[in-house]
Design an enzyme around this catalytic site. Structure first.
Site, PDB file in Angstrom:
ATOM      1  CB  SER A   1      -8.139   3.752   2.604  1.00  0.00           C
ATOM      2  OG  SER A   1      -7.272   3.145   3.541  1.00  0.00           O
TER       3      SER A   1
ATOM      4  CB  SER B   1      -8.408   0.871   5.467  1.00  0.00           C
ATOM      5  OG  SER B   1      -9.082   2.068   5.244  1.00  0.00           O
TER       6      SER B   1
ATOM      7  CE  LYS C   1      -3.876   2.062   2.602  1.00  0.00           C
ATOM      8  NZ  LYS C   1      -4.757   1.931   3.782  1.00  0.00           N
TER       9      LYS C   1
HETATM   10  N1  GLN Z   1     -13.273   4.267   5.882  1.00  0.00           N
HETATM   11  C1  GLN Z   1     -12.712   4.742   7.100  1.00  0.00           C
HETATM   12  C2  GLN Z   1     -12.312   6.189   6.945  1.00  0.00           C
HETATM   13  O1  GLN Z   1     -12.622   6.736   5.961  1.00  0.00           O
HETATM   14  C3  GLN Z   1     -11.557   3.887   7.510  1.00  0.00           C
HETATM   15  C4  GLN Z   1     -10.335   4.154   6.730  1.00  0.00           C
HETATM   16  C5  GLN Z   1      -9.169   3.370   7.202  1.00  0.00           C
HETATM   17  O2  GLN Z   1      -9.312   2.356   7.887  1.00  0.00           O
HETATM   18  N2  GLN Z   1      -8.001   3.860   6.860  1.00  0.00           N
HETATM   19  O3  GLN Z   1     -11.716   6.767   7.798  1.00  0.00           O
END
Ligand code: GLN
Length: 485
Positions: A151, A175, A76
């Protein structure tokens, strides 16, 4: 030929396949699949091939190869890799090349994995669909019109499209698990502190955790084996012994008490997800688990709590991006304050700005007690919910997400609807407990459905045992999307 992580590593270790051959095949798959999936921000061809050759040379010298010998892994783009562009999918880090490896990257290299490149994400990991990337949208390999989740959508899509058998993601509020669910693969958010975040571009430091994606449970177990452990560079890492996660996959699950948290099966749950998750749970009963309803009564506050705490922490973590030290700099000839403003205005996308504003607001004097402090207290209540539930059961099983993958563009104009899609993953993040998602079925329209397995702190092994049992059940097999099989 595409193989799982464990089979691939063993074939390279035994000399049946060369790491270079595996790397060449991988690049051919990336070339064929990447134009439709767009999982990567950067494919590090030269570094990848060089690493593969080094693995073969090591074997030729008679040295023992590591647990991930010759296994292509995608990273990532929120994780630092020496000399390779690292942007967190933000314009503000365009052109930034780290001078060091994140600990997890270094650990993968030390285990003789070969690193394919950097995968796309929501900018600074803020999002649930990958659409907040400043560079490109990732397409879900099961249906290219749909989002891969976020994400870590690029990492999930790279594995789901079988470009590589494993990847790294980070999970702050879901994410890793939600994209794993949307893409029909295995994704593990370890216990908070189990895996080092040194070299992870921070989003919300009390929540961020790095973890693996893999095509199968044993592959994820082997990756976590390599990744887990104390790191002197990250004071939040735990100094606890690392279990043998792969061995845990062979453990019988008979007698384990499985809790079904009723709050995860309420309003907004897609009936097809409900049916698939309940079927998986009944398969666990066939394996001798006992199943019992439990309650996590503060679940309904998780979304609000998370979006106060995560934005507060993000507003502070992102203060470092000021045009002085890394990446973009705008209007360098004006005074410092204007240079900061112009750089941050041009460098951050709309969702990142929204979170910085929200986070700064909830921390500001006069509002701190009403929002930030309150949210910290509710976080404690959510954590206690889990502690109480785990007095009665060994593991919790629930949906990973209330729906299957949604269409690209479907939720982009409604941030609240997007935030609500994290409803099932946020509580475990707030409590710091480990949670993983495994594929357990497909909807009528052929979209994957994920089962979330949550265990007490440092009990990843128990989750791996449950996950491996599910994976072995004929009724729960999902496989790869036909066009990428
Ligand atoms: N979807 C969540 C957010 O927008 C979690 C994102 C994540 O785990 N990095 O913050």
């Amino acid at each position: 030929m595409f193989d799982s992580i464990v089979r691939l590593a063993e074939s390279v270790r035994s000399g049946e396949r060369s790491a270079e051959g595996v790397a060449t095949e991988t690049l051919a798959r990336v070339d064929a699949r990447e134009p439709s999936v767009k999982a990567f921000l950067h494919v590090d061809r030269a570094g990848f091939l060089e690493a593969a050759k080094a693995v073969d040379a090591k074997r030729a010298r008679g040295e023992t190869l590591g647990l991930l010998a010759g296994v292509p892994i995608a990273i990532k783009d929120a994780l630092c890799m020496t000399g390779v562009p690292t942007t967190a999918a933000s314009r503000i880090l365009e052109g930034y090349k780290p001078v060091y490896d994140a600990t997890v990257v270094a650990k993968l290299r030390a285990a003789d994995a070969t690193l394919v490149g950097k995968t796309n994400l929501d900018e600074f990991a803020m999002g649930s669909s990958n659409e907040n990337s400043a560079y490109a949208k990732v397409h879900n390999p099961w249906d290219l019109d749909r989002a891969p989740g976020g994400s870590s959508g690029g990492s999930a899509a790279a594995v789901a499209s079988r470009m590589c058998p494993g990847s790294l993601g980070s999970d702050t509020g879901g994410s890793i698990r939600q994209p794993a669910s949307f893409c029909g693969i295995v994704g593990v958010k370890p216990t908070y502190g189990r895996v080092s975040r040194y070299g992870l571009i921070a989003f919300a430091s009390s929540l961020d955790q790095v973890g693996p994606f893999a095509t199968d449970v044993r592959g994820a177990a082997r990756m976590l084996q390599v990744l887990a452990g104390h790191d002197p560079h990250d004071a939040t890492t735990l100094d606890a012994a690392v279990d043998d996660y792969e061995a845990a996959c062979e453990k019988p699950v008979k007698g384990l008490r499985v809790g079904i948290p009723r709050e995860y099966f309420g309003e907004g749950l897609d009936p097809e997800v409900d049916v698939a998750v309940r079927r998986a749970i009944s398969c666990l009963e066939q394996f001798g688990c006992t199943v019992k309803p439990v309650s996590l009564p503060h679940t309904k506050y998780a979304v609000a709590t998370y979006y106060v705490l995560a934005t507060a922490e993000a507003s502070s973590n992102l203060a470092r991006f000021d045009g002085v030290r890394y990446g973009l700099r705008k209007e360098p000839d004006r005074d410092l304050r204007n240079m900061y403003g112009a750089t941050r205005d041009a460098g951050f996308g709309p969702e990142v700005k929204r979170r910085i504003l929200l986070g700064t607001f909830v921390l500001s004097s006069g509002f701190y007690d009403a929002y930030y402090l309150k949210a910290q207290k509710v976080r404690t209540l959510i954590t206690r919910d889990f502690e109480k539930a785990f007095e009665e059961v060994d593991v919790l099983c629930a949906p990973t997400a209330p729906t299957t993958a949604f269409k690209i563009g479907e939720k982009t104009h409604d941030p609240l609807a997007m935030y609500l899609s994290d409803i099932d993953t946020l509580p475990a993040s707030l409590a710091g407990v480990p949670a993983m998602s495994i594929p357990v079925g497909l909807s009528a329209s052929g979209l994957p459905i994920g089962l979330q397995i949550i265990t007490p702190h440092l009990q990843e092994s128990r989750a791996f045992a449950i996950a491996a049992a599910c994976e072995s059940h004929a009724a729960l097999q999902v496989g790869a999307p036909t066009k990428f099989a």
